[in-house]
Design a protein around this motif. Structure first.
Motif, PDB file in Angstrom:
ATOM      1  N   GLN A  15       0.835  -1.202   0.000  1.00  0.00           N
ATOM      2  CA  GLN A  15       0.000   0.000   0.000  1.00  0.00           C
ATOM      3  C   GLN A  15       0.870   1.251   0.000  1.00  0.00           C
ATOM      4  N   THR A  16       1.938   1.229   0.694  1.00  0.00           N
ATOM      5  CA  THR A  16       2.820   2.409   0.738  1.00  0.00           C
ATOM      6  C   THR A  16       3.442   2.679  -0.615  1.00  0.00           C
ATOM      7  N   ALA A  17       3.831   1.677  -1.357  1.00  0.00           N
ATOM      8  CA  ALA A  17       4.431   1.850  -2.687  1.00  0.00           C
ATOM      9  C   ALA A  17       3.422   2.434  -3.667  1.00  0.00           C
ATOM     10  N   LYS A  18       2.172   1.985  -3.621  1.00  0.00           N
ATOM     11  CA  LYS A  18       1.139   2.516  -4.524  1.00  0.00           C
ATOM     12  C   LYS A  18       0.848   3.974  -4.222  1.00  0.00           C
ATOM     13  N   GLU A  19       0.820   4.255  -2.937  1.00  0.00           N
ATOM     14  CA  GLU A  19       0.561   5.651  -2.572  1.00  0.00           C
ATOM     15  C   GLU A  19       1.682   6.551  -3.068  1.00  0.00           C
ATOM     16  N   ARG A  20       2.891   6.065  -2.930  1.00  0.00           N
ATOM     17  CA  ARG A  20       4.023   6.868  -3.403  1.00  0.00           C
ATOM     18  C   ARG A  20       3.988   7.058  -4.918  1.00  0.00           C
ATOM     19  N   GLU A  21       3.638   5.979  -5.617  1.00  0.00           N
ATOM     20  CA  GLU A  21       3.559   6.083  -7.088  1.00  0.00           C
ATOM     21  C   GLU A  21       2.473   7.074  -7.491  1.00  0.00           C
ATOM     22  N   LEU A  22       1.318   7.018  -6.777  1.00  0.00           N
ATOM     23  CA  LEU A  22       0.216   7.929  -7.085  1.00  0.00           C
ATOM     24  C   LEU A  22       0.601   9.377  -6.789  1.00  0.00           C
ATOM     25  N   GLU A  23       1.261   9.563  -5.675  1.00  0.00           N
ATOM     26  CA  GLU A  23       1.699  10.910  -5.336  1.00  0.00           C
ATOM     27  C   GLU A  23       2.696  11.454  -6.354  1.00  0.00           C
ATOM     28  N   ALA A  24       3.554  10.589  -6.849  1.00  0.00           N
ATOM     29  CA  ALA A  24       4.535  11.019  -7.858  1.00  0.00           C
ATOM     30  C   ALA A  24       3.841  11.445  -9.146  1.00  0.00           C
ATOM     31  N   ARG A  25       2.796  10.654  -9.535  1.00  0.00           N
ATOM     32  CA  ARG A  25       2.061  10.995 -10.754  1.00  0.00           C
ATOM     33  C   ARG A  25       1.322  12.329 -10.595  1.00  0.00           C
ATOM     34  N   ILE A  26       0.733  12.535  -9.410  1.00  0.00           N
ATOM     35  CA  ILE A  26       0.006  13.787  -9.153  1.00  0.00           C
ATOM     36  C   ILE A  26       0.967  14.972  -9.216  1.00  0.00           C
ATOM     37  N   ALA A  27       2.132  14.791  -8.633  1.00  0.00           N
ATOM     38  CA  ALA A  27       3.129  15.871  -8.652  1.00  0.00           C
ATOM     39  C   ALA A  27       3.567  16.181 -10.078  1.00  0.00           C
ATOM     40  N   GLN A  28       3.713  15.120 -10.879  1.00  0.00           N
ATOM     41  CA  GLN A  28       4.121  15.309 -12.273  1.00  0.00           C
ATOM     42  C   GLN A  28       3.042  16.074 -13.047  1.00  0.00           C
ATOM     43  N   LEU A  29       1.757  15.686 -12.817  1.00  0.00           N
ATOM     44  CA  LEU A  29       0.647  16.383 -13.488  1.00  0.00           C
ATOM     45  C   LEU A  29       0.572  17.852 -13.072  1.00  0.00           C
ATOM     46  N   GLU A  30       0.766  18.094 -11.790  1.00  0.00           N
ATOM     47  CA  GLU A  30       0.748  19.478 -11.320  1.00  0.00           C
ATOM     48  C   GLU A  30       1.854  20.304 -11.990  1.00  0.00           C
ATOM     49  N   ALA A  31       3.027  19.692 -12.144  1.00  0.00           N
ATOM     50  CA  ALA A  31       4.143  20.393 -12.799  1.00  0.00           C
ATOM     51  C   ALA A  31       3.808  20.702 -14.258  1.00  0.00           C
ATOM     52  N   GLN A  32       3.179  19.722 -14.951  1.00  0.00           N
ATOM     53  CA  GLN A  32       2.804  19.944 -16.351  1.00  0.00           C
ATOM     54  C   GLN A  32       1.762  21.040 -16.488  1.00  0.00           C
ATOM     55  N   VAL A  33       0.761  21.017 -15.560  1.00  0.00           N
ATOM     56  CA  VAL A  33      -0.269  22.060 -15.590  1.00  0.00           C
ATOM     57  C   VAL A  33       0.339  23.436 -15.352  1.00  0.00           C
ATOM     58  N   GLN A  34       1.256  23.502 -14.391  1.00  0.00           N
ATOM     59  CA  GLN A  34       1.903  24.781 -14.104  1.00  0.00           C
ATOM     60  C   GLN A  34       2.714  25.265 -15.300  1.00  0.00           C
ATOM     61  N   ALA A  35       3.384  24.333 -15.971  1.00  0.00           N
ATOM     62  CA  ALA A  35       4.169  24.699 -17.158  1.00  0.00           C
ATOM     63  C   ALA A  35       3.259  25.218 -18.267  1.00  0.00           C
ATOM     64  N   LEU A  36       2.088  24.531 -18.429  1.00  0.00           N
ATOM     65  CA  LEU A  36       1.138  24.993 -19.444  1.00  0.00           C
ATOM     66  C   LEU A  36       0.606  26.390 -19.134  1.00  0.00           C
ATOM     67  N   LEU A  37       0.305  26.652 -17.865  1.00  0.00           N
ATOM     68  CA  LEU A  37      -0.183  27.964 -17.461  1.00  0.00           C
ATOM     69  C   LEU A  37       0.860  29.043 -17.736  1.00  0.00           C
ATOM     70  N   GLN A  38       2.096  28.745 -17.385  1.00  0.00           N
ATOM     71  CA  GLN A  38       3.164  29.706 -17.635  1.00  0.00           C
ATOM     72  C   GLN A  38       3.335  29.956 -19.141  1.00  0.00           C
ATOM     73  N   SER A  39       3.279  28.884 -19.941  1.00  0.00           N
ATOM     74  CA  SER A  39       3.415  29.016 -21.389  1.00  0.00           C
ATOM     75  C   SER A  39       2.282  29.851 -21.983  1.00  0.00           C
ATOM     76  N   GLN A  40       1.040  29.627 -21.456  1.00  0.00           N
ATOM     77  CA  GLN A  40      -0.114  30.394 -21.931  1.00  0.00           C
ATOM     78  C   GLN A  40       0.038  31.880 -21.612  1.00  0.00           C
ATOM     79  N   GLN A  41       0.505  32.169 -20.414  1.00  0.00           N
ATOM     80  CA  GLN A  41       0.697  33.562 -20.030  1.00  0.00           C
ATOM     81  C   GLN A  41       1.762  34.229 -20.895  1.00  0.00           C
ATOM     82  N   GLN A  42       2.843  33.485 -21.162  1.00  0.00           N
ATOM     83  CA  GLN A  42       3.885  34.032 -22.022  1.00  0.00           C
ATOM     84  C   GLN A  42       3.357  34.282 -23.447  1.00  0.00           C
ATOM     85  N   THR A  43       2.548  33.333 -23.952  1.00  0.00           N
ATOM     86  CA  THR A  43       1.971  33.490 -25.293  1.00  0.00           C
ATOM     87  C   THR A  43       1.059  34.700 -25.365  1.00  0.00           C
ATOM     88  N   GLN A  44       0.208  34.887 -24.335  1.00  0.00           N
ATOM     89  CA  GLN A  44      -0.681  36.048 -24.318  1.00  0.00           C
ATOM     90  C   GLN A  44       0.105  37.351 -24.287  1.00  0.00           C
TER      91      GLN A  44
END
Length: 447
Positions: free
Chosen positions: A14-43
């Motif tokens: 259970q601990t390994a799955k939670e860690r894997e899930l947390e890693a994926r969530i962190a990765q998605l958050e980083a991608q979303v933040q990168a997209l937001l920054q890119s959109q602001q730069q484009t605007q």
């Protein structure tokens, strides 16, 4: 024992799955933040680009006003930003055959290029020479113009215009009818206007250009029309206009019948005023002229009035007309057919009375085919009671008149093909007269 052995493994899984899930969530958050920054730069980039484009358009006079532009870079490199540049004119070929009763019009004379009543030959003693008809071709009345218009942010309107044609005469050094038919460039208009003010050379305020009929000839109704272009300062407010114009006095001498221009003696500018009213019915104009007439130390005054207009008679017909009368009107009427003033044998200057007018009917058979019928006349009151009036004085012009009829066909827009028949007559004070008969054709393309 089995439960004890399995429990730690379950907890570890259970601990390994939670860690894997947390890693994926962190990765998605980083991608979303990168997209937001890119959109602001484009605007930001888009906004900056739009600002730069707007600045370029303003600098080039290419604002988004729906008007076509010739090129992206400025045409008027030294003009105000936002100025509008325009160009136009026409190419015109004239071909005519002329028959004059009293001899040939002199080669190189303006009368060989268009109808000028003062050039109609009149011989002495009524001895009419046996003269054959003669033909002339030329393109001297081709012309072009350049204009620059500018409107300030405050709504002030500026306009600069220059127009020239090729009616500058031939040159023995540069070319003539023998080889190259060279003609010099002649300035017709050169003026600047600012709101209600105009300064420069253009039509005299005493002349109603809108009343002139459509002729194959350069003017056609020459005798009866005022016709002057000259430097002036003019103020226009609605239907009213007033101008101070270049002064020049033409003087004839009763003793010698010689004509000279005494313009260097004039001090006071010619004063002109005009009122115009218009509507769907056409237009009506009244103009006045006040002048100082001067030759040497002698001076007198002159005054004249001009009435003119155009009346629409339905969609296919109109009547155009003009009537002029006054003392000292000579230079303004019929290309200076009569003198402004007469110098008698005692050295006194007298203003000469003159009158002239025309009437013309225009009828359109179709949108492409129309005809014009014209009659024009001018008369001058030569005072035989002046001191020194003698035999030479009888060579002064008493009257000139002409008829013109034409047919003009436009197979395509801006292309005119026309033919005109003319008859003109010049009569001197001693009743001698000479006449002119002419067939005049033209091809003209306007742009």
């Amino acid at each position: 024992m089995m439960i004890a052995l399995i429990a730690p493994g379950v907890a570890f899984g259970q601990t390994a799955k939670e860690r894997e899930l947390e890693a994926r969530i962190a990765q998605l958050e980083a991608q979303v933040q990168a997209l937001l920054q890119s959109q602001q730069q484009t605007q930001a980039t888009v906004a900056e680009t739009r600002t730069q484009l707007d600045e370029v358009k303003v600098a080039q006079g290419a604002a988004d006003d729906g008007k076509p532009r010739i090129q992206r870079s400025p045409i008027l490199t030294a003009g105000n930003p936002g100025s509008t540049f325009s160009y136009g004119g026409f190419i015109k070929l004239d071909a005519m055959t002329t028959d004059t009763s009293d001899g040939v019009i002199a080669e190189g004379s303006a009368g060989r290029l268009f109808y000028v009543p003062s050039t109609i030959p009149v011989v002495a003693n009524g001895a009419e020479p046996d003269t054959d008809p003669y033909t002339d071709f030329h393109a001297a009345f081709s012309r072009f113009w350049l204009a620059a218009d500018h409107v300030t942010e405050g709504g002030d309107k500026f306009k600069a215009m220059i127009e020239v044609d090729m009616f500058g005469g031939g040159s023995a050094n540069l070319g003539n009818e023998v080889s190259t038919n060279t003609h010099g460039v002649t300035v017709r208009h050169a003026y600047v206007s600012w709101n209600k003010w105009l300064a420069g050379q253009t039509w005299s305020n005493f002349q109603d250009v809108a009343a002139l009929p459509e002729a194959v000839d350069f003017v056609g109704v020459t005798e009866g029309t005022t016709f002057v272009r000259q430097a002036q300062v003019r103020y226009t407010s609605g239907p009213f206009s007033v101008a101070l114009e270049n002064p020049l006095t033409t003087v004839s001498n009763v003793a010698t019948a010689a004509r000279n221009n005494a313009g260097g003696s004039n001090l006071v500018p010619d004063l002109t005023a005009r009122y115009v009213t218009k509507g769907d019915w056409g237009h009506f104009s009244v103009a006045g002229l006040l002048r100082q007439l001067k030759s040497g130390d002698e001076s007198t005054s002159g005054a004249a009035v001009s009435l003119s207009g155009k009346f629409n008679l339905g969609a296919s017909d109109d009547i155009r007309w003009m009537a002029n009368y006054g003392s000292g009107i000579g230079r303004y009427l019929a290309f200076g057919l009569g003198a402004d003033a007469v110098l008698d044998a005692n050295g006194e200057l007298h203003a000469q009375n003159g009158a002239g007018g025309f009437v013309a009917w225009r009828h359109a058979f179709t949108p492409q085919l129309r005809t014009n019928l014209m009659y024009s006349v001018a008369e001058f009151d030569n005072d035989k009671g002046l001191a020194g009036w003698g035999p030479l004085s009888y060579a002064a012009v008493e009257r000139a008149q002409s008829f013109h009829a034409n047919l003009i066909y436009s197979p395509f827009p801006k292309l005119d093909i026309g033919a005109e028949i003319s008859w003109g007559e010049r009569t001197l004070e001693d009743d001698r007269e000479g006449d002119l008969r002419r067939i005049h054709t033209t091809v003209k393309y306007s742009f």
